[in-house]
Design a protein around this motif. Structure first.
Motif, short mmCIF file in Angstrom:
data_model
loop_
_atom_site.label_atom_id
_atom_site.label_comp_id
_atom_site.label_asym_id
_atom_site.label_seq_id
_atom_site.Cartn_x
_atom_site.Cartn_y
_atom_site.Cartn_z
N ASN A 189 -31.88 38.51 16.56
CA ASN A 189 -30.59 38.79 15.93
C ASN A 189 -29.96 37.56 15.29
OD1 ASN A 189 -29.97 37.50 18.33
ND2 ASN A 189 -28.14 38.73 18.74
N PHE A 190 -30.79 36.58 14.95
CA PHE A 190 -30.27 35.35 14.31
C PHE A 190 -29.72 35.69 12.93
CE2 PHE A 190 -30.87 31.38 11.83
CZ PHE A 190 -30.03 30.56 12.57
N VAL A 191 -28.59 35.08 12.56
CA VAL A 191 -27.98 35.31 11.25
C VAL A 191 -27.93 33.97 10.50
CG1 VAL A 191 -25.95 36.08 9.98
CG2 VAL A 191 -26.59 37.20 12.14
N PRO A 192 -28.83 33.79 9.52
CA PRO A 192 -28.82 32.54 8.75
C PRO A 192 -27.77 32.60 7.63
CG PRO A 192 -30.67 33.92 8.08
CD PRO A 192 -29.97 34.66 9.16
N ILE A 193 -26.99 31.54 7.49
CA ILE A 193 -25.97 31.47 6.45
C ILE A 193 -26.11 30.12 5.75
CG2 ILE A 193 -23.51 31.51 5.93
CD1 ILE A 193 -23.09 33.12 8.48
N ILE A 194 -26.37 30.16 4.44
CA ILE A 194 -26.55 28.93 3.67
C ILE A 194 -25.32 28.04 3.80
CG2 ILE A 194 -26.84 27.97 1.35
CD1 ILE A 194 -29.33 29.28 2.40
N GLY A 195 -25.54 26.77 4.09
CA GLY A 195 -24.46 25.80 4.18
C GLY A 195 -23.84 25.67 5.55
N ASN A 196 -24.13 26.61 6.45
CA ASN A 196 -23.58 26.50 7.80
C ASN A 196 -24.36 25.49 8.64
OD1 ASN A 196 -21.79 28.48 7.04
ND2 ASN A 196 -22.14 29.78 8.84
N THR A 197 -23.67 24.92 9.61
CA THR A 197 -24.27 23.92 10.49
C THR A 197 -24.58 24.55 11.84
OG1 THR A 197 -23.12 22.10 9.39
CG2 THR A 197 -23.94 21.68 11.61
N TYR A 198 -25.78 24.27 12.34
CA TYR A 198 -26.25 24.87 13.59
C TYR A 198 -26.56 23.77 14.60
CZ TYR A 198 -26.71 29.12 10.82
OH TYR A 198 -26.45 30.20 10.02
N ASN A 199 -26.21 24.05 15.84
CA ASN A 199 -26.47 23.10 16.93
C ASN A 199 -27.45 23.71 17.92
OD1 ASN A 199 -25.48 22.13 19.95
ND2 ASN A 199 -25.51 20.47 18.46
N LEU A 200 -28.51 22.98 18.21
CA LEU A 200 -29.51 23.39 19.19
C LEU A 200 -29.22 22.74 20.53
CD1 LEU A 200 -32.38 24.54 20.04
CD2 LEU A 200 -33.28 22.32 19.30
N GLU A 201 -29.33 23.54 21.62
CA GLU A 201 -29.22 23.01 22.97
C GLU A 201 -30.40 23.49 23.80
OE1 GLU A 201 -25.51 22.85 25.77
OE2 GLU A 201 -26.69 24.61 26.33
N VAL A 202 -31.15 22.55 24.36
CA VAL A 202 -32.26 22.86 25.26
C VAL A 202 -31.98 22.19 26.59
CG1 VAL A 202 -34.74 22.60 25.69
CG2 VAL A 202 -33.93 23.05 23.37
N ILE A 203 -31.95 22.98 27.65
CA ILE A 203 -31.78 22.43 28.99
C ILE A 203 -33.11 22.60 29.72
CG2 ILE A 203 -30.53 22.55 31.17
CD1 ILE A 203 -28.18 23.75 29.66
#
Length: 281
Positions: free
Chosen positions: A100-114
Motif C-alpha cells: 500500500n505504498f503511495v509514491p509522490i514526486i517531490g516528497n521526502t521519505y525517511n527509512l527506519e530499520v531496527i
C-alpha cells in the motif's frame, strides 16, 4: 638411454611433489555489518504500491555460497510531507514487503530499520524521471563503428539540476551495464545516451546481433545517490586496472543512530523509473 632419462624425470617429479607444503593464509575478516537494500522504485504506468526492502549481513570475501539474511527486524518508511507511515512485513527470508505504498514526486521519505537493538535511519526524496523521446539503433554513435548500439533520447527539464541512472541488460548476461550522469552541461536540452557491447569471453558476453533484446531502465536519482553510485561504478569498472584509484569503502546513507561506529552497508533511495525493451533489427 630414453628409459633412463624418463626414470630420472619421474624421480624428480616425485621429489617436487613430496616437497610441497600447504600454506594456510589467515585472511583478515572485517566486522560483520547490516546490509540494507532499500530501493523504492516507482515504475511509470504502475501504482508503485508494491515495494520490497531486503536485509542481510556482510560476509567474508571468500564465502560466496550463502548470503545470510536478516529476519526479525522492524522496517518502516515515513512520508515526511504527509506523515503517512508504511510498515513493511517480514517475509522471514530477508525480504520485507508492503502493498500500500503511495509514491509522490517531490516528497521526502525517511527509512527506519531496527535490528539487534540498534536503529538505522536514512532520508531520500522521490525524484521524477523524463519519458523517452525515442529508442533507436545504429553503428555510428558508439566507440566501434562495426558494433550495434542502442540509442536513447529524452528531454532534460530546464532550469533545474538533474541526475540520472541508466541500466542496460541483455537477458542471459551475468550483469547489467550501469552508468550515471548529471545534466550539468546539457541542462534543458534533449540528451542522448547509448550502449554497445564487445565480445568478452570472461563475462560470457557477446556483441549485439539482429534479434537480440536489451532491457533499459532509466531512473531519476538524487545528487547524494549520484555521488554514491559514481564511487561504486568507478570501482567496479576499474577493477584490475593498475592505473585506477585505490578502492575505498563506499558508505551509503544509512546511519546507525544508536552506535555510529557500527554503520550499515547499502543505500536507501526513492526514485521514479521508466522501463523499455528494444529488439535489434
Amino acid at each position: 638411454m630414453k628409459t633412463y632419462i624418463k626414470g630420472i624425470a619421474l624421480i624428480i617429479g616425485f621429489s617436487f611433489a613430496s616437497c610441497e607444503d600447504v600454506i594456510d593464509v589467515d585472511v583478515p575478516t572485517g566486522q560483520i555489518r547490516l546490509v540494507i537494500e532499500a530501493s523504492l522504485d516507482w515504475e511509470k504506468g504502475t501504482l508503485g504500491n508494491n515495494q520490497t526492502i531486503k536485509l542481510s549481513t556482510s560476509t567474508p570475501y571468500f564465502e560466496t555460497e550463502v548470503i545470510p539474511v536478516v529476519t526479525g527486524a522492524s522496517v518502516k518508511v515515513v512520508d515526511m510531507d504527509t506523515n503517512q507511515e508504511y510498515v513493511f512485513i517480514d517475509q522471514n527470508d530477508g525480504r520485507y514487503t508492503i502493498s500500500n505504498f503511495v509514491p509522490i514526486i517531490g516528497n521526502t521519505y525517511n527509512l527506519e530499520v531496527i535490528y539487534d537493538n540498534e536503529t538505522f535511519t536514512a532520508t531520500e526524496t522521490l525524484i521524477a524521471v523524463p519519458d523517452f523521446n525515442s529508442i533507436t539503433q545504429s553503428t555510428e554513435g558508439g566507440f566501434d563503428d562495426e558494433l550495434l548500439e542502442v540509442n536513447v533520447y529524452f528531454d532534460d527539464p530546464a532550469d533545474e539540476d538533474n541526475y540520472y541512472l541508466f541500466s542496460f541488460y541483455e537477458p542471459g548476461d551475468l550483469f547489467a551495464n550501469v552508468d550515471n550522469f548529471s545534466d550539468e552541461f546539457l541542462n534543458g536540452n534533449e540528451i542522448y545516451n547509448f550502449f554497445e557491447k564487445e565480445d568478452d569471453d570472461d563475462n560470457d558476453q557477446a556483441a549485439f546481433q539482429p534479434g537480440d533484446t536489451v532491457e533499459i531502465s532509466f531512473y531519476g536519482i538524487s545528487e547524494q545517490f549520484y555521488n554514491f553510485s559514481s564511487i561504486i561504478i568507478e570501482q567496479y569498472y576499474g577493477g584490475g586496472d593498475p592505473f585506477s584509484s585505490t578502492a575505498a569503502e563506499a558508505r551509503g546513507n544509512c546511519i546507525n543512530e544508536t552506535n555510529s561506529d557500527n554503520y550499515a552497508y547499502g543505500y536507501f533511495r526513492v526514485t521514479e523509473v521508466v522501463k523499455a525493451s528494444y529488439t535489434f533489427q
